[in-house]
Design an enzyme around this catalytic site. Structure first.
Site, PDB file in Angstrom:
ATOM      1  N   PHE A  94       1.187   5.122   0.855  1.00 16.39           N
ATOM      2  CA  PHE A  94       0.634   6.165   1.695  1.00 16.39           C
ATOM      3  C   PHE A  94       1.275   7.499   1.342  1.00 16.39           C
ATOM      4  CE2 PHE A  94      -0.002   2.323   4.119  1.00 16.39           C
ATOM      5  CZ  PHE A  94      -1.199   2.513   4.798  1.00 16.39           C
ATOM      6  N   THR A 105       0.850  -1.197   0.000  1.00 14.78           N
ATOM      7  CA  THR A 105       0.000   0.000   0.000  1.00 14.78           C
ATOM      8  C   THR A 105       0.881   1.241   0.000  1.00 14.78           C
ATOM      9  OG1 THR A 105      -1.844  -1.071   1.140  1.00 14.78           O
ATOM     10  CG2 THR A 105      -1.738   1.327   1.259  1.00 14.78           C
TER      11      THR A 105
END
Length: 285
Positions: free
Chosen positions: A177, A175
């Site tokens: 960010f 992921t």
């Protein structure tokens, strides 16, 4: 007068992947949990926190819904990106055998990242508010047939047992960010700088094609270009883009100047160094 809290805000319960990202990127800061992405942004705007940690995309699931609508309107600036490997664990009441688990709860994004494991073990998916919140609910209910899909950190916080680790469908599951602050920071320089911006093209034929031409002719690599509707109508489209380079680099400066000619609005969201994992993944591809 700006105050400094030494806090970084994230969305979700303690133990969420965003919490894990905070611990990785800013280990010396206190992580502040917030209910929604809007609350994360407001925590920084109102001086309750210095930084915001916001997920924007996952390598398996894709874009985080609604986040690109929030970034331009937030008034905050991207100062860093953080890539976090998503390690998914099946968490249950201590002493529960895997064979007893019938349902697993998690955020819909995470449920889509471990379909293979769930299918092999005949476990039904239940949608929860978020990953750590699901772990918290499993701990509260005390039902051995119900498990949670979340980070190992959530298991530690809520006293759950890890029945299985690394159950994500893809072992490179990551992921991305963005770390955001009240003030921009254009002062840093490295071999791999990124510039993020949003724009709307003018209402002329082939406007997007012409607007993108400046990046190609100036040798600027565009790593992301996404479109999304604004104002609730199909005819109003805004674009989000990430490009390599710093706006003061001559090549990128020329490309942005050309882009401005074909756009009705252009807003730079941030200039920041690329995460080292970005280059590692590029080389491995």
């Amino acid at each position: 007068m700006t105050t400094f809290t030494n806090r970084i805000a994230f969305q979700g319960e303690p133990g969420a992947y965003s919490h894990e990202a905070c611990r990785k990127a800013r280990p010396a800061m206190e992580a502040l949990p917030c209910r929604t992405f809007e609350d994360v942004i407001e925590a920084v705007r109102s001086d309750q926190a210095d930084l915001a940690m916001l997920p924007v995309e996952n390598s398996t699931y894709g874009r985080v819904a609604d986040i690109h609508h929030l970034l331009p309107e937030s008034g905050l600036h991207i100062i860093e990106e953080a890539f976090v490997r998503v390690h998914i664990s099946l968490l249950a009441i201590p002493g529960t055998p895997l064979s007893e688990v019938r349902e697993a709860m998690s955020h819909t994004v995470l449920l889509g990242q471990c379909r293979g494991f769930m299918r092999r073990h005949g476990i039904l998916a239940l949608t929860g508010a978020d990953t750590a919140g699901s772990a918290k609910e499993v701990a509260t209910r005390g039902n051995p047939s119900l498990a949670a899909l979340a980070a190992p950190l959530a298991g530690e916080i809520y006293g759950l047992e890890r029945l299985a680790d690394g159950i994500e469908d893809r072992q490179n599951n990551t992921t991305r960010f963005l770390i955001m602050s009240r003030q921009p920071d254009y002062s840093r320089r490295s071999d791999r700088m990124l510039t993020s911006f949003v724009f709307r093209v003018r209402n002329i034929p082939a406007a997007l094609y012409k607007a993108m031409g400046g990046f190609a002719t100036n040798g600027v690599n565009m790593t992301k270009l996404e479109s999304y509707m604004v104002d609730g109508v199909f005819t109003a489209t805004q674009f989000y883009a990430d490009v390599e380079g710093h706006p003061e680099d001559p090549a990128l400066q020329r490309a942005l100047d050309e882009l401005r000619y074909f756009t009705s609005s252009l807003d730079v969201l941030g200039v920041y160094p690329a995460d080292p994992l970005r280059e590692a993944q590029r080389q491995a591809a």
